[in-house]
Each structure stands twice: as C-alpha cells, then as structure tokens.
Scaffold this active site. Structure first.
Site, mmCIF file in Angstrom:
data_model
loop_
_atom_site.group_PDB
_atom_site.id
_atom_site.type_symbol
_atom_site.label_atom_id
_atom_site.label_comp_id
_atom_site.label_asym_id
_atom_site.label_seq_id
_atom_site.Cartn_x
_atom_site.Cartn_y
_atom_site.Cartn_z
ATOM 1 N N HIS A 177 2.696 -13.690 -0.409
ATOM 2 C CA HIS A 177 3.408 -14.890 0.047
ATOM 3 C C HIS A 177 4.674 -15.025 -0.806
ATOM 4 O O HIS A 177 4.653 -14.681 -1.990
ATOM 5 C CB HIS A 177 2.580 -16.167 -0.202
ATOM 6 C CG HIS A 177 1.577 -16.521 0.839
ATOM 7 N ND1 HIS A 177 0.350 -17.067 0.515
ATOM 8 C CD2 HIS A 177 1.616 -16.456 2.192
ATOM 9 C CE1 HIS A 177 -0.327 -17.312 1.635
ATOM 10 N NE2 HIS A 177 0.420 -16.947 2.667
ATOM 11 N N CYS A 222 0.361 -22.808 -4.944
ATOM 12 C CA CYS A 222 -0.520 -22.676 -3.767
ATOM 13 C C CYS A 222 -1.343 -23.949 -3.547
ATOM 14 O O CYS A 222 -1.702 -24.274 -2.420
ATOM 15 C CB CYS A 222 -1.489 -21.516 -3.944
ATOM 16 S SG CYS A 222 -0.730 -19.921 -4.099
HETATM 17 N N1 ARG Z 1 -6.869 -16.630 -0.405
HETATM 18 C C1 ARG Z 1 -5.685 -17.254 0.109
HETATM 19 C C2 ARG Z 1 -5.005 -16.311 1.100
HETATM 20 O O1 ARG Z 1 -5.010 -15.136 0.905
HETATM 21 C C3 ARG Z 1 -4.765 -17.626 -1.005
HETATM 22 C C4 ARG Z 1 -3.577 -18.401 -0.567
HETATM 23 C C5 ARG Z 1 -2.644 -18.741 -1.677
HETATM 24 N N2 ARG Z 1 -1.645 -19.605 -1.261
HETATM 25 C C6 ARG Z 1 -0.325 -19.446 -1.479
HETATM 26 N N3 ARG Z 1 0.480 -20.403 -1.159
HETATM 27 N N4 ARG Z 1 0.157 -18.327 -1.954
HETATM 28 O O2 ARG Z 1 -4.460 -16.733 2.084
#
Ligand code: ARG
Length: 285
Positions: A183, A277
């Site tokens: 991300h 996150c």
């Molecule tokens: N386990 C989640 C996923 O892979 C973690 C998300 C983390 N969120 C973020 N904004 N980077 O989607």
C-alpha cells in the site's frame, strides 16, 4: 528568527517551527483482530497473535491521539473481519466527501460496505460506492490539495481517475513494486502540506522521478526504516507518530523540527499494519 520551539533542534539550527492542527480521526478497535489468512508477505497465520497485547497497543495509540488534542471516533468492529482494525482502508474522505473502499481480496470485501454505512449513519451525504478497486487511505494520501495515489498491488489505476472526478483535486499516480510495501501508506507518509517521507526503492523508476520532482527535499527512508514500517506514520503537522524502531527516521524528523513520537504496534505488524493503517482521517469542508 530564533527558534523558540522547545521540541525542535538546538540553537543555531534553522529548522522551522512546526504547528499541529487538530484532526478528526476514525479508528476500529481490534476486538476481532487475528491473522488467519495471508494477503501480504507480513502475514503468517501459523504465528500466534496476542489479542490482549494488540488491544493494549492499539488503545495506547488511540489515547495518544486524544492527548494530542485530536478527536477519535470509533466504528464498531465486526466479527469475521480481522483486518477491520486497519481503518485507513475503510474509505477516503476529503471536503466531507466519502469515497468508499472496494477491496481486492475476498477476505476484506465486507469491510467496504460496513465503513460506508458508518458514514451514512454519521450524516455524511456525499458518498460514492466506487466502480473500481481502491483500498482507501491505504493507497490515497492527501498532500495539501494533491492526492497521491498508489497502485501496483491493491488499488486499480482506473480508480485514480474516479477519485479525481469525485473529489475534484489533482491525483498523482505512484506505482509500487515491492510486495512488502503493498500500500502507498507503507512506503510514503505525508508530513505537512508540501513535505513527505518515503522509501524510494518501493517505487518504479518513473514514480521515483515524480516524487523527486514534487518533493525535492523529502525525507528519504532507509531500508531499515522501511522494514520496521517506519513510513506507516501519522503527522498532524508537528507530531509524527511512527513505529518506535524507525530510529533513523526519528532523528531526521527531529532535525527538521518535527516532534516524532515512537509507538509500539508490533502485534498489528503481524498483519502488515501499523500507525497509519489504524487511522482514517475525516476531512471536512
Ligand atoms: N492485512 C491487511 C491487508 O493486507 C493490512 C492492511 C494495512 N493497512 C494499510 N493501510 N496499509 O490488507
């Protein structure tokens, strides 16, 4: 002008005085947090998760925001959605307009409508259920009036045009290349309207060139900073909350007049998430 900011660098140093602006934030208590599927390289379902510790770490972050003068609202966590704690992914909110999130993985798709109904219930009226996949502020980060938009792993690049049309702000696409930084908010953090910090190696050469052009004075993270999720940070313009083990970034931020605050969210890192996150910013008009 003398630097009167006690948290800033010593005399003689010309780091700017930083001003925090109070924010309205949305968080989701990790009541159902767990790692029982794997959709990013950080997730190892065979490794145990300490639910009590996750909750304690998350609560500390929430309380810290409140102590700093921010408003934190909470959305009720839903059973069966262990990643719902990562509120950043729930939507993107600019000028009171809410772009809903449409997740790439089936394990998380129910989170999109859940977040959107929270917004509806709170009285937000300009809501868009998106046509294209986008994972909210995981991939959309607002810097001043420019929306930085990640793609490469989760958010569909077609969503960038959809976001630009909906919000009416210029959208700049950035392509991620390293699956560990899947991300945008794992590879870049916005520090102020015109300052960011990022990990260059997480981006394609073209996107790196764009970042250099837009932010020539950006704080560049080391591989060590990135590996402890140091870029998954939240800034209110003065305080920067970030994983406490990102020591190089912490020093760099302090040198520039920010007040870094190290936070321990190691239990949530087992799902590939940290400070940012867990935090969705609700920007009004
Ligand atoms: N386990 C989640 C996923 O892979 C973690 C998300 C983390 N969120 C973020 N904004 N980077 O989607």
């Amino acid at each position: 002008m003398p630097n009167t900011d006690t948290a800033g660098p010593g005399p003689g140093d010309r780091a700017p005085v930083r001003t925090a602006t109070p924010r309205r934030l949305l968080m989701c208590r990790p009541s159902h947090f767990d790692v029982h599927y794997s959709i990013n390289p950080w997730m190892h379902p065979e490794k145990p998760v300490d639910a009590g510790l996750a909750l304690a770490q998350w609560t500390r972050l929430r309380d810290l925001y409140r102590e700093l003068g921010h408003t934190v609202e909470e959305i009720d966590p839903l059973p069966g959605l262990p990643d719902m704690v990562f509120a950043a992914n729930g939507a993107t909110v600019i000028d009171g307009k809410v772009l809903g999130a449409r997740f790439r993985h089936a394990e998380r798709t129910a989170e999109g409508p859940a977040y959107l109904s929270w917004f509806r219930a709170q009285g937000f009226t300009e809501l868009l259920w998106p046509e294209h996949i986008n994972e909210g502020e995981g991939d959309y980060l607002l810097a001043g009036r420019r929306l930085l938009a990640g793609t490469g792993f989760r958010t569909d690049p077609r969503s960038h045009a959809e976001a630009q049309e909906f919000f009416g702000v210029p959208v700049t696409g950035l392509t991620l290349v390293d699956p560990e930084f899947y991300h945008l908010d794992t590879a870049l953090a916005v520090l102020s309207d015109d300052e960011v910090m990022y990990y260059p190696e997480a981006f394609t050469p073209g996107s790196r060139a764009v970042l250099r052009e837009l932010f020539p004075d950006a704080v560049l993270a080391t591989a060590e900073d990135a590996a402890v999720f140091g870029l998954n940070a939240f800034s209110d313009g003065r305080h920067v909350l970030l994983p406490e083990s990102a020591t190089h970034l912490t020093g760099e931020l302090r040198r520039r007049g920010f007040e870094p605050i190290g936070v321990d969210l190691t239990e949530l890192l087992k799902a590939g998430g940290s400070v940012k996150c867990c935090t969705l910013e609700l920007r009004g008009r």
